[in-house]
Design an enzyme around this catalytic site. Structure first.
Site, mmCIF file in Angstrom:
data_model
loop_
_atom_site.group_PDB
_atom_site.id
_atom_site.type_symbol
_atom_site.label_atom_id
_atom_site.label_comp_id
_atom_site.label_asym_id
_atom_site.label_seq_id
_atom_site.Cartn_x
_atom_site.Cartn_y
_atom_site.Cartn_z
ATOM 1 N N GLU A 245 71.312 152.532 98.661
ATOM 2 C CA GLU A 245 70.906 152.275 97.270
ATOM 3 C C GLU A 245 71.464 150.903 96.917
ATOM 4 O OE1 GLU A 245 68.957 154.056 95.586
ATOM 5 O OE2 GLU A 245 69.099 156.093 96.353
ATOM 6 N N CYS A 279 72.495 148.369 88.310
ATOM 7 C CA CYS A 279 71.496 147.939 89.291
ATOM 8 C C CYS A 279 70.108 147.872 88.680
ATOM 9 C CB CYS A 279 71.523 148.879 90.484
ATOM 10 S SG CYS A 279 71.484 150.608 90.010
#
Ligand code: NAD
Length: 474
Positions: A245, A279
């Protein structure tokens, strides 16, 4: 029993241990040292891996029901300790207490919900002669490598699926934010057998030691794309399973039919939450030319009103940048903004302070090729970009290596969906951004990641897929 948040240990085989050498994180709001934490060695890692394998042997044979019971007890302990965990999170990460409470609540929601998902065995084919069953079996020992922006949620988001699917897990927090992760592993000693959930704090060498370790079966990694590539290369040597990720550079496309006054506060929060260190925050804001000036001016006024400060001060929305390295990167981006004569309509100057504080900055229509558009700043710096043609804005939104999130904002759902369906990202939202849920898979395209976490697909990523062929007549 109340949680002691003054002393911090590794958790190995359900024992709290320390190391010869210690280090400490820094409270980013005042640069004062936080308490000492262990610096784990290769021997500590070997001990943890050994204990994890012993735990896995037994745990992998338990039923989902037994695992759910233990994980519910773990969730209860997180819930009981929500307040000390949130306050510790603000001290180590810097985020305002309301955002730490939000992260703690999300961690709890993830812990409670992931174990309600079913990973059923399915009969793929059944005839008079045979039956073929598709099932998912645990991998063994998972190494969970966690970043510093959401240390609590992202650790729980790896621990719970690992254990629920029958694995043992070793958590490695970021050296910048080891505190909450060590404490939740400590809570785990009250509800899991020895070796099932362990946590090791360490320096920069501990992550590579884990990815290289021959007896760790999977790495679940959340962090930057640069590190993700190293992790994958290292895991290839032992053919470890890997989920990555990674970073993002999310575009949001605003159409000209939106109600500007309604969307400004939403987009303002979704661009600057956690001081831009998420993110999948909005990192490139494409505004239709018909509403560009009005939207820009109202957004600037909205963001200007954000209070910046130490996370425990009332009403603070902008906390410090988490660490010095990231703070220096933000300063460097501001230098480039100046050198390239870009136009900040808000911010752009970093005042002297005790902490790593960067006031929010909004940059007015910089060139597409500028660094502030091309790079993930991971700081409160937002470029506003003008668009008029749908095809062109889709191309510009997609013109990046990253593919984590993207959003389209319009009252015309058909138009929004038409644009949204052409965006190259793992998570695409219409009229929102950053929506995540434990029962929905989550992950990035392109250099934003490989594989998904959460949801049933996320559970499968902690398993080997197996076909059981049963021949009925011998
Ligand atoms: P980072 O890549 O520097 O570090 C992440 C973790 O990896 C830390 O625990 C670190 O100690 C460890 N690590 C560092 N080098 C390693 C190596 N060679 N081998 C193994 N482990 C190693 O990332 P960061 O600065 O902590 O986090 C910020 C980045 O994470 C941003 O790019 C952000 O977009 C990304 N992020 C992604 C998601 C997501 O879900 N996609 C979520 C949060 C953050």
């Amino acid at each position: 029993m109340s949680l002691d948040i003054t002393t911090f240990y590794n958790v190995i085989n359900n024992e709290l241990t320390s190391t010869e050498t210690t280090r400490h994180g820094i409270n980013p709001a005042n640069r004062q040292p936080n308490p000492p934490v262990p610096v784990s060695t290769a021997k500590d890692l070997d001990n943890a891996v050994r204990a994890a394998h012993a735990a896995f042997k037994i745990w992998s044979r338990t039923s989902f029901e037994e695992r759910r019971t233990a994980l519910n007890a773990f969730a209860d302990l997180i819930e009981e300790n929500k307040d000390p965990l949130a306050s510790l999170l603000t001290r180590e990460q810097g985020k305002p207490i309301a955002q730490s409470q939000m992260e703690t609540s999300m961690a709890l929601q993830w812990a409670r919900t992931l174990t309600t998902l079913d990973l059923p065995e399915t009969v793929v084919e059944e005839t008079d002669e045979r039956k073929v069953v598709q099932r998912y079996v645990p991998l063994g020992v998972v190494g969970a490598i966690v970043p510093w922006n959401y240390p609590l949620l992202l650790a729980v988001g790896k621990i719970v699926p690992s254990i629920y699917t029958g694995n043992a897990v070793i958590v490695k927090p970021s050296p910048f934010t080891p505190y909450c992760d060590l404490k939740i592993a400590e809570l785990g000693t009250r509800c899991f057998p020895p070796g099932l959930l362990q946590a090791l704090s360490g320096g920069d060498d501990l992550g590579p030691m884990m990815t290289e370790h021959p007896s760790i079966d999977k790495i679940s990694f959340t962090g930057s794309s640069v590190t993700g590539r190293r992790v994958m290369a290292s895991c290839a040597k032992t053919l470890k399973r890997v989920t990555l990720e990674l970073g993002g550079n999310d575009p949001a496309i605003l159409c000209d039919d939106i109600d500007v006054d309604v969307v400004v506060p939403k987009v303002g929060v979704l661009s600057f939450l956690c001081t831009g260190q998420i993110c999948m925050m909005i990192k490139r804001l494409y505004i239709h030319e018909n509403i560009y000036d009005e939207f820009r001016d109202k957004l600037v006024e909205f963001v200007r009103a954000f209070k910046m400060g130490e996370g425990n001060e009332p009403d603070v929305f902008i906390g410090p940048i988490q660490n010095e390295m990231q703070f220096e990167k933000a300063k460097n981006i501001f230098e480039t903004i100046q050198q390239d004569a870009l136009k900040p309509v808000l911010g752009g100057i970093i005042p002297e302070s005790d902490g790593y504080f960067v006031p929010p900055a909004i940059i007015d229509n910089p060139p597409e090729a500028s660094r502030v558009v091309q790079e993930e700043p991971f700081a409160p710096i937002l470029p506003l970009l003008k668009w008029s043609s749908e095809i062109d804005v889709i191309d510009r939104a997609n013109d990046t290596d990253m593919g984590l999130g993207a959003s389209v904002w319009s009252k015309d759902l058909e138009r929004a969906q038409r644009i949204a369906s052409q965006l190259e990202a793992g998570n695409v939202w219409v009229n929102s951004h950053f929506d995540v849920l434990p029962n929905i898979p989550y992950g990035g395209h392109k250099a934003s990641g490989i594989g998904v976490e959460w949801g049933v697909d996320g559970l499968k990523s902690y398993c080997n897929s197996q076909r059981l062929w049963l021949k009925k007549n011998l």
